[in-house]
Design an enzyme around this catalytic site. Structure first.
Site: not given
Length: 261
Positions: A39, A69, A6-7, A180
């Protein structure tokens, strides 16, 4: 072994449910905190970043890739499936369909990042469901930053959540879809500020079921391990990830640091 990324720390909401349902499966989780948030990044950046991370996770022994994500899924899942045609890949997408099919008001709200909302995949899905419901989208501005800092129960967090919910409430939606993986960590605050008749839809359980299905289909389940083998890697500050694991997930795991390329 399942490789997840994920980020940042949001995908740990998926990790939490995944390891609860598959307690014997080893998992390596990479938080790309050095590039968080995703984003505001372009699709080209996200594709390049996702490919680099996928290569790393495969080199660590991952036999299934879980893109925990929504933003990275929207930008890069198709590219990764083309590059790794034999690798089972699970992605995230806002659970608009179940919300649209069960709405009573005919109005559904979606909270997601700007990148997810501008993505072609989201627009196509919303268009397909137009006959069932009006879809109102809203960026969860500041949500990712709140979760990354562990600020989940403050006055500032409440104000940030309220600002994002206000436009959706003005449209009289009766479902709010969390688009999200960071957002489930703010679900208690979201629930607190929604009328009781509005349902919150989180796709995590469906993603875990799909992961199990692909593990079985591709025969890549690992054997039972005691204790289960979990690794946590960050491209950012290992102390912030350790603090989050300790405070939010009640875990005291060591966090490895991978310098961002």
């Amino acid at each position: 072994m399942i490789g997840m990324f994920d980020s940042g720390l949001g995908g740990l909401s998926v990790w939490r449910e995944l390891t609860a349902q598959l307690p014997d499966e080893p998992v390596i989780y990479l938080a790309d905190q050095g590039y968080c948030p995703y984003g505001g990044r372009s699709d080209d950046e996200l594709i390049a970043r996702s490919e680099l991370i996928a290569d790393y996770l495969l080199a660590q022994g991952a036999t299934l890739l879980l893109i925990a994500c929504n933003t990275a899924t929207s930008a890069a899942a198709r590219h990764l499936r083309l590059k790794y045609p034999t690798l089972p890949i699970v992605g995230m997408e806002p659970a608009i369909k179940p919300a649209a099919l069960s709405t009573q008001s005919g109005k559904v709200g979606v909270l997601a990042t700007q990148a997810t909302l501008r993505g072609e995949k989201f627009r196509q899905l919303a268009a397909q469901l137009h006959d069932h419901a009006e879809i109102y989208s809203q960026a969860g501005t500041g949500f990712v930053e709140l979760v990354e800092s562990g600020e989940l129960d403050s006055d500032n967090a409440r104000r940030t959540v309220a600002a994002a919910l206000a436009p959706l409430l003005a449209h009289n939606v009766d479902h709010v879809v969390l688009g999200c993986t960071h957002y489930p960590f703010l679900a208690p605050l979201i629930r607190e500020q929604l009328p009781p008749h509005i349902d919150i839809i989180d796709p995590t359980d469906a993603v875990v079921r799909q992961t199990l299905r692909l593990l079985q289909q591709h025969q890549c389940r690992s054997g039972p391990q005691t204790p289960p083998q979990y690794r946590f890697v960050t491209t950012g500050d290992d102390h912030s990830m350790q603090r989050f694991l300790r405070q939010i997930l009640q875990r005291d795991d060591r966090v490895e640091t991978l310098l961002p390329a």
